[in-house]
Each structure stands twice: as C-alpha cells, then as structure tokens.
Design an enzyme around this catalytic site. Structure first.
Site, PDB file in Angstrom:
ATOM      1  N   LYS A  83       0.901  -0.814   0.299  1.00 46.89           N
ATOM      2  CA  LYS A  83       0.349   0.541   0.126  1.00 46.89           C
ATOM      3  C   LYS A  83       1.116   0.888  -0.415  1.00 46.89           C
ATOM      4  O   LYS A  83       0.529   2.153  -0.991  1.00 46.89           O
ATOM      5  CB  LYS A  83      -0.864  -0.053   1.545  1.00 46.89           C
ATOM      6  CG  LYS A  83      -1.626   1.143   1.377  1.00 46.89           C
ATOM      7  CD  LYS A  83      -2.928   0.586   1.684  1.00 46.89           C
ATOM      8  CE  LYS A  83      -3.101   0.545   3.750  1.00 46.89           C
ATOM      9  NZ  LYS A  83      -2.812   1.734   3.903  1.00 46.89           N
ATOM     10  N   SER A  84       1.665   1.147   0.956  1.00 46.97           N
ATOM     11  CA  SER A  84       2.859   2.239   1.087  1.00 46.97           C
ATOM     12  C   SER A  84       3.580   3.003  -0.601  1.00 46.97           C
ATOM     13  O   SER A  84       3.357   3.594  -0.529  1.00 46.97           O
ATOM     14  CB  SER A  84       3.379   1.656   2.256  1.00 46.97           C
ATOM     15  OG  SER A  84       3.150   1.923   3.329  1.00 46.97           O
ATOM     16  N   ARG A 136       2.971   6.250  -3.303  1.00 48.90           N
ATOM     17  CA  ARG A 136       3.592   6.680  -3.508  1.00 48.90           C
ATOM     18  C   ARG A 136       4.052   6.800  -5.278  1.00 48.90           C
ATOM     19  O   ARG A 136       5.042   7.758  -5.458  1.00 48.90           O
ATOM     20  CB  ARG A 136       4.861   5.928  -2.787  1.00 48.90           C
ATOM     21  CG  ARG A 136       5.675   6.550  -1.360  1.00 48.90           C
ATOM     22  CD  ARG A 136       5.885   6.155  -0.244  1.00 48.90           C
ATOM     23  NE  ARG A 136       6.135   6.611   1.104  1.00 48.90           N
ATOM     24  CZ  ARG A 136       5.544   6.207   2.147  1.00 48.90           C
ATOM     25  NH1 ARG A 136       4.011   5.783   1.633  1.00 48.90           N
ATOM     26  NH2 ARG A 136       5.599   6.469   2.832  1.00 48.90           N
ATOM     27  N   GLY A 166      -5.588   7.831   5.583  1.00 47.67           N
ATOM     28  CA  GLY A 166      -4.495   8.647   5.941  1.00 47.67           C
ATOM     29  C   GLY A 166      -3.586   8.784   5.388  1.00 47.67           C
ATOM     30  O   GLY A 166      -2.736   9.822   5.302  1.00 47.67           O
ATOM     31  N   SER A 218       6.722   8.924  12.465  1.00 50.89           N
ATOM     32  CA  SER A 218       5.818   9.037  11.269  1.00 50.89           C
ATOM     33  C   SER A 218       6.347   9.049   9.785  1.00 50.89           C
ATOM     34  O   SER A 218       7.106  10.306   9.623  1.00 50.89           O
ATOM     35  CB  SER A 218       4.776   9.952  12.398  1.00 50.89           C
ATOM     36  OG  SER A 218       3.712  10.483  10.779  1.00 50.89           O
ATOM     37  N   ASP A 261       1.950  -1.381  12.042  1.00 48.47           N
ATOM     38  CA  ASP A 261       0.435  -1.803  10.881  1.00 48.47           C
ATOM     39  C   ASP A 261       0.368  -3.253  11.390  1.00 48.47           C
ATOM     40  O   ASP A 261      -0.455  -3.927  11.098  1.00 48.47           O
ATOM     41  CB  ASP A 261       0.583  -0.883  10.123  1.00 48.47           C
ATOM     42  CG  ASP A 261       0.814  -0.506   9.265  1.00 48.47           C
ATOM     43  OD1 ASP A 261       0.389   0.662  10.039  1.00 48.47           O
ATOM     44  OD2 ASP A 261       0.934  -0.176   8.194  1.00 48.47           O
ATOM     45  N   LYS A 297      -4.948   5.500  14.606  1.00 45.22           N
ATOM     46  CA  LYS A 297      -4.608   4.941  13.192  1.00 45.22           C
ATOM     47  C   LYS A 297      -6.153   4.779  13.136  1.00 45.22           C
ATOM     48  O   LYS A 297      -6.780   5.646  13.226  1.00 45.22           O
ATOM     49  CB  LYS A 297      -4.474   3.060  13.806  1.00 45.22           C
ATOM     50  CG  LYS A 297      -2.184   2.956  13.827  1.00 45.22           C
ATOM     51  CD  LYS A 297      -1.515   3.963  12.873  1.00 45.22           C
ATOM     52  CE  LYS A 297      -0.742   3.881  12.919  1.00 45.22           C
ATOM     53  NZ  LYS A 297       0.064   5.149  11.569  1.00 45.22           N
ATOM     54  N   ARG A 327      -6.956   1.880  17.462  1.00 51.18           N
ATOM     55  CA  ARG A 327      -6.271   0.096  17.957  1.00 51.18           C
ATOM     56  C   ARG A 327      -6.303  -0.538  18.723  1.00 51.18           C
ATOM     57  O   ARG A 327      -5.857  -1.879  19.217  1.00 51.18           O
ATOM     58  CB  ARG A 327      -5.180  -0.044  17.091  1.00 51.18           C
ATOM     59  CG  ARG A 327      -5.866  -0.398  14.797  1.00 51.18           C
ATOM     60  CD  ARG A 327      -4.610   0.031  14.681  1.00 51.18           C
ATOM     61  NE  ARG A 327      -5.626  -0.274  12.701  1.00 51.18           N
ATOM     62  CZ  ARG A 327      -4.287  -0.112  12.032  1.00 51.18           C
ATOM     63  NH1 ARG A 327      -3.016   0.151  11.684  1.00 51.18           N
ATOM     64  NH2 ARG A 327      -5.101   0.077  10.254  1.00 51.18           N
ATOM     65  N   ARG A 381      -7.448  -3.647   9.735  1.00 54.92           N
ATOM     66  CA  ARG A 381      -6.609  -4.417  10.407  1.00 54.92           C
ATOM     67  C   ARG A 381      -7.352  -5.144  11.439  1.00 54.92           C
ATOM     68  O   ARG A 381      -7.515  -6.351  11.663  1.00 54.92           O
ATOM     69  CB  ARG A 381      -5.782  -3.802  10.477  1.00 54.92           C
ATOM     70  CG  ARG A 381      -4.801  -2.914   9.414  1.00 54.92           C
ATOM     71  CD  ARG A 381      -3.374  -3.245   9.497  1.00 54.92           C
ATOM     72  NE  ARG A 381      -2.623  -1.524   8.601  1.00 54.92           N
ATOM     73  CZ  ARG A 381      -2.332  -2.812   7.227  1.00 54.92           C
ATOM     74  NH1 ARG A 381      -3.321  -3.816   6.427  1.00 54.92           N
ATOM     75  NH2 ARG A 381      -1.705  -2.057   5.802  1.00 54.92           N
TER      76      ARG A 381
END
Ligand code: S3P
Length: 445
Positions: free
Chosen positions: A22-23, A27, A95, A168, A321, A348, A352, A399
């Site tokens: 996903k990250s 990008r 996010g 972060s 995560d 998150k 969580r 998640r």
C-alpha cells in the site's frame, strides 16, 4: 454492511501471493504524477485507499491509466506542475493518501479541499499542518485540526528543516513532498527511523536525496529542491502488512503450512518477522532477493507453539500496522506477551489499542492495557482455542476486521465481524485467498 464470520478451521495449506504494498503504491502514483514522462507500475495495490490517490492525481491533471491487473501507467506533469482540482479530494479511509497529498499540494499555488470517511475525519492532521504551515501553506480545518480541510498551497514554498515530534513516515513524507517544489534544501530529522519508501522512490525518480545515520540512532534526510523527476518503472512487492494475516493464521491453526511469495522485506517494515521469531514461530524467509531497490522474499509459516515475550518499543515503527494480528498471535501463545511503545496505535484507522483490547476480552482473552502498552495473557498449551462466540465491530478499520477473522479460525464458537467491507481498503480478495488456504469463513452471521 457485509458481516463475515470465521469458524474453527482445519489446517491451512498453500502458496499464495497477497496484493501489492500500500505504501509503495500510493507513492508510485504521487511521484509518477510529478515526474516528466511515463511511469509504469506493476503489482499496484488496487485497494480503495490507493484508488483514492489515483483519483486525486487525475483530479490534479495527471494522466493515470489502468492497463491490466496491477499494471498502471502515469503520465506526469513535472515538479510543481499539478493543477488546481475542480472537486474535493476524497481520501476515503486513507491517512497516507491525505497526509502525503497535503504535502504535495502545499508546494503548489492553489487550494484543495480534502474530505474523508468518518474514521479519517477523526484522525489528527495537526502533525502535517504544523510543518506544512512553515513551508508557507495555509489551512482551514475542522475542529481539532481534522478533515474536512482546505489547504492553500504556498506561492513561494520555503525549504524547511523539521525534526519529527512523532515517529511517522507519513509526516516525514509530507515534508519531503512539499520540499520538492521549494528552492534549496529541505531537511527532515527523525529520532527513530520509519519506513523509507519515499526516500528510496524519490532517489529512483532522480531526486538528489541523502540519508545520514545519526549517532543517537536517528536519521537526517536532505532533499535538494526543484529536481527534475523522470518517469520510471516501479515494481511493487507484495505487502508484508497484508501477508501478516495468512502467516499468523498459519502459525495458530494446528497442522498448517503456508507460504506467501514476493513479500516486501524492507528492514524498516519487517519487524513482524522478528517478533514472530521471538515468539518461537516456525517461520522461514526463502529466496531473499532485491527487486527495484526493495528487499523481497518468500515467507513460509508452519503451525507453531508460540510463546510469550516482551516486544520492545524500539521495534514499533517497523511493525506499526501489524500489531492487531500480533495481539492475536499473543492470545494463542503460551505465557504473557507485553507490547510496548504503542502510543501511535491510538490514532490509526481506529484506536487500535482499545478496540483490540476490548475485542480480545469479548472473545475470552485476558488482557491488560495502559496508555501505550498491552499485556496479553496467552491461552496456549494443549487447548489452544479462544471461547469466541461474539460479534466484533470493525470500526471502519480493515486491520481490526482481518485480525478478528484470523482469531475466529481457532475459536470454540465463531467470531463474526459486523462490517468486513473496510478490508477492501488494503486487501481486496482477502476472503477468497483465506478460503483458498482452507479458512472457514462464511458471509453473514
Ligand atoms: C504509512 C505509514 C504509517 C502506517 C500507514 C502507512 C506510510 O503511518 O501506519 O499504514 O505509507 O507512510 P504513520 O507514518 O502515521 O505511522
């Protein structure tokens, strides 16, 4: 709101590939949109979060085309070349999309309004508003610095030096993306290293970026502004954050043997492998290789006699995560597992820490929670099952939904998740993939 229910399962077996990271997918779309020429992406995650980023890049003038499953082309506009969107940018549940795009827009002389779902609209944005204000952007946000938020980018973006107050990667990346269109050097200092996909991909697209290791364990990242970025090929590895679900399922369902192939093993993402090893998991990484600058491997997990351990705060950024599913592993371990340094879990897609602690208790697991820690009393031993027999609210958090569906595979009575639709944000095909391995998942209660 589709309910999904997990029932006690027979052993899980198979070799599978999970969707793209996903990250890295976010990008690739963003950098492709500010590079000149064509970026060709394979292995792209086609989850809802990434589709929000794709739509936003289109709304700001980039040509973004889907060619085939996971194969996309982006024709970018060059650094500083994005156009004012005519519509609100809907970031859905993501996010990463919201914060990184705010960074990119902060370096452009136009306004954009960011909106999102109820989960995203409750998450803190001050962490990006603060540094991006120093760059010269201005903000009109909902109370508490939240979405909906209108950002007006800087006419003359300032290069800044910014020390991250929280570990972060999203904040780091937002500052770097804003710095792309500022003259001079943008510097980010991170006290604890966080995932470095932005740094790697910026270098891959031709930016001049250096990373210096600091004596205290932190890093200083320096980006030279106004680079000429050129479209590139991007190969997206399978997402370790998604792989963690079938892998933990294989560890806890007796008799299982599951391999997930082509998993991204960037050292700043692979903390989950270390933690599972510390818990005594029967886990192996095979065929280690490097593809397009990222570490990759096939990860094999066999059913394991897990044991409790202390999971240090220092590892949190590298597995941030994966905590929900690690808590599930801990619930089935022999003895206590103490997780430390969990403060970021509270902000998150849901809180969580509390949502997992409450859900585990409802399933019959004894846990104790503090402001930034969780102690899980494992149920391991010969009886290795949780009582279950409950319906868990997923709180718009993919998640949370997947973690409890994994736990349900080793419960005495089924565990249902009220709304499994958020799973599509990061792991489209989760249900079919797990069923293919032998997991007993059914729709409805
Ligand atoms: C991400 C960074 C992490 C992570 C998120 C993706 C990224 O968030 O939780 O799922 O792609 O940069 P933080 O940087 O806020 O910890």
């Amino acid at each position: 709101m589709p309910t999904l229910t997990a029932h006690p399962s027979t052993p899980l077996h198979g070799i599978v590939r999970v969707p793209g990271d996903k990250s890295i997918s976010h990008r690739a779309l963003m950098l492709g949109a500010v590079a000149l020429g064509q970026t060709h992406v394979t292995g792209m995650l086609e989850g809802e979060d990434v589709l929000c980023t794709a739509a936003a890049m289109r709304a700001m003038g980039a040509k973004v085309e889907r060619l085939a499953d996971g194969e996309w082309n982006i024709h970018g506009l060059g650094v500083g070349g994005l156009l004012a969107p005519h519509e609100d940018l809907d970031m859905g549940n993501s996010g990463t999309a919201a914060r990184l795009l705010m960074g990119l827009v902060a370096g452009h002389d136009f306004s954009a309004t960011f909106v999102g779902d109820a989960s995203l609209s409750s998450r803190p944005m001050k962490r990006v508003i603060d540094p991006l204000s120093q760059v010269g952007a201005t903000f009109k946000a909902a109370e508490g610095g939240r979405l909906p938020l209108t950002l007006t980018g800087a006419k003359d973006p300032m290069p800044i030096t910014y020390e991250l107050p929280v570990a972060s990667a999203q904040v780091k990346s937002a500052v770097l993306l804003a710095g792309l269109n500022a003259p001079g050097q943008t510097v980010v200092i991170e006290p604890k290293p966080t995932r470095d996909h932005s740094e790697k991909m910026l270098a891959h697209f031709g930016a001049h970026i250096t990373v210096e290791e600091l004596a205290d364990g932190g890093r200083r990242i320096t980006l030279k502004g106004r680079p000429e970025l050129t479209g590139r090929d991007v190969i997206v590895p399978a997402d370790i954050s998604s792989a963690a679900f079938p892998l933990v399922a294989a560890a806890i369902v007796p008799g299982s043997d599951v391999t997930v192939t082509g998993v991204g093993l960037n050292p700043l993402r692979a903390g989950v492998i270390e933690t599972l090893k510390d818990m005594g998991a029967n886990i192996e990484v095979l065929n280690r290789r490097v593809e397009a600058g990222e570490d990759l491997g096939d990860v094999r997990m066999r059913a394991s006699a897990l044991k409790g351990c202390t999971v240090p705060a220092s590892r949190a950024p590298a597995q941030i995560d994966e905590y929900p599913v690690l808590f599930v592993a801990a619930a089935l371990a022999q003895g206590d597992t103490r997780f430390e340094g969990l403060e970021e879990l509270r902000v998150k897609e849901s809180d969580r820490l509390s949502v997992m602690a409450d859900g585990l208790k409802a399933c019959g697991v004894v846990v104790e929670q503090g402001e930034d820690w969780l102690l899980v009393h494992g149920l391991g031993g010969t009886e290795k099952r949780v009582p279950g027999g409950v319906m868990i609210a997923s709180h718009l958090d993919h998640r949370i939904a997947m973690a409890f569906l994994v736990l349900g595979l080793v419960s005495e009575r089924p565990i249902a998740v009220d709304d499994a639709s958020p799973i599509n944000t990061s792991f489209p095909g989760f249900q079919a993939l797990m069923q293919g391995l032998g997991a007993n998942l059914t729709e409805g209660e």
